[in-house]
Design a protein around this motif. Structure first.
Motif: not given
Length: 407
Positions: A87-108
């Protein structure tokens, strides 16, 4: 999402199926998902919250393809009201779950050091010490004991708190927030309060760790922010799901132990052949229905043809790891627990770039739990009938709420 969706041949697409949030007892497989699996490799679903419909892939081959294919991404999901379970959905910037490449690898990369094989190996003696202390207390007090309350909750909570760098004085309130966030029972307001509290605490902690040389996650993030490798809001968004992820070990282990406690042949096999427990755990992890419904969607970045069906650019797409783990093309007699199953390419920890960051940590804790409880508690058994075990309700992660045991 496109207004009109057609197959390549111009045929009408599969009907949209409503998938309600079900409260299921025990380790029963979701009957809606079972029906969707029978209907075809690609179906369309509407979940209790959000808007519109989404594609659902259930075959092992298709789940692996979609989760590895850059034509399907997560970055657009936070800007959409995709049909969803929560019921609640408010992702925050930086979440690995919603990051695509190349940001995903940079964050991880900023937190990878805390979850490597070496880091988990070094942590194992401390994790065993924590677990032994909990079991010591339970043995000292004598049976019966509430296994979830005495061991299955406090053990992963303490371990993940040490990995993350949560001070002992803050652990109980952090746990209360993560528990509220994964529940659907408190509604939007309750989850939002818990998220605000957790992320406020994370913000203060990351800022305070900027010059801390320790290798816990919050110190690694504080240092990465100080070096300019990630923005502060990215570090905060990255930390939240990692902190919440500790809840999964409690509930997955609860399901595993419930199976052993209610199926004597499985318990006997685990006790008689301790050297083979690793592959046996893989089979149990494949089989347990570890979550309700589905997890997070992806968005098609371009038109993709799959099984004669066109997934149009902008369409949301879900995959079901639970269904993939029961694909008869990969797992013969998939509804049967076969502790000798080989090979066993289960997808219980995900697949592709979004493969669970804490897989090695979760696996280590699960192995320790099973080994310690079976080896230290001869005759471990349920203290009540299986029908009296209480199960979690209105939750995204399934598992027993209580597990009264004797030995």
């Amino acid at each position: 999402m496109t207004q009109e969706t057609r197959t390549r041949a111009g045929q009408t697409p599969p009907p949209v199926r409503d998938w309600p949030a079900l409260d299921l007892d025990g380790t029963d497989f979701d009957p809606v998902l079972a029906e969707l699996m029978r209907e075809g490799p690609l179906t369309r679903i509407r979940l209790p919250h959000g808007e519109g419909w989404a594609w659902l892939a259930t075959r092992h081959e298709d789940v692996k393809l979609i989760t590895n294919d850059p034509r399907f991404g997560r970055a657009e999901v936070p800007g959409r009201q995709v049909t969803r379970m929560a019921p609640h959905f408010k992702p925050r910037p930086g979440s690995l779950a919603f990051a695509d490449q190349p940001d995903h690898n940079r964050l991880r990369r900023t937190v990878a050091g805390a979850f490597t094989a070496g880091a988990v190996r070094r942590l194992r003696p401390r994790a065993r010490e924590i677990l032994d202390g909990l079991v010591d207390g339970m043995v000292r007090d004598g049976p019966p004991a509430e296994l979830v309350e005495r061991v299955l909750e406090p053990f992963p909570l303490t371990v993940v708190s040490e990995v993350m760098g949560v001070p002992a004085a803050d652990r109980e309130r952090v746990h209360s927030w993560t528990r509220e966030i994964i529940s659907t029972s408190g509604g939007v307001a309750g989850a939002e309060r818990a998220k605000n509290s957790l992320y406020g605490w994370i913000t203060e902690t990351v800022r305070a760790r900027a010059g801390d040389p320790r290798q816990d996650v919050y110190s690694l993030l504080g240092a990465a922010v100080a070096r300019g490798e990630v923005a502060e809001e990215e570090a905060i968004g990255l930390a939240g799901p990692l902190q919440i992820g500790g809840e999964a070990v409690t509930h997955n282990s609860g399901q595993l132990l419930y199976l052993l406690l209610t199926r004597p042949e499985l318990m006997a096999r685990m006790r008689e052949r301790p050297a083979d427990r690793g592959p046996a755990l893989d089979e149990l992890l494949r089989w347990i229905p570890h979550r309700s419904s589905v997890g997070l969607a992806r968005i098609a970045r371009e038109d993709v043809d799959l099984h004669g069906v066109r997934i149009s650019a902008g369409d949301p797409v879900y995959v079901s790891y639970l269904a993939a783990n029961r694909d008869p093309a990969v797992f013969p007699d998939p509804d049967r627990i076969d502790l000798d199953r080989d090979p066993n390419p289960h997808l219980s920890f995900g697949n592709g770039p979004h493969y669970c960051t804490g897989t090695l940590l979760a696996r280590m804790q699960t192995e320790l739990l099973v080994d310690t409880l079976l080896d230290r508690l001869p005759g471990l058994r349920l203290a009540v009938g299986p029908e009296q075990v209480a199960w979690r309700r209105r939750t995204m992660i399934r598992g027993p709420r209580t597990l009264p045991c004797a030995w």
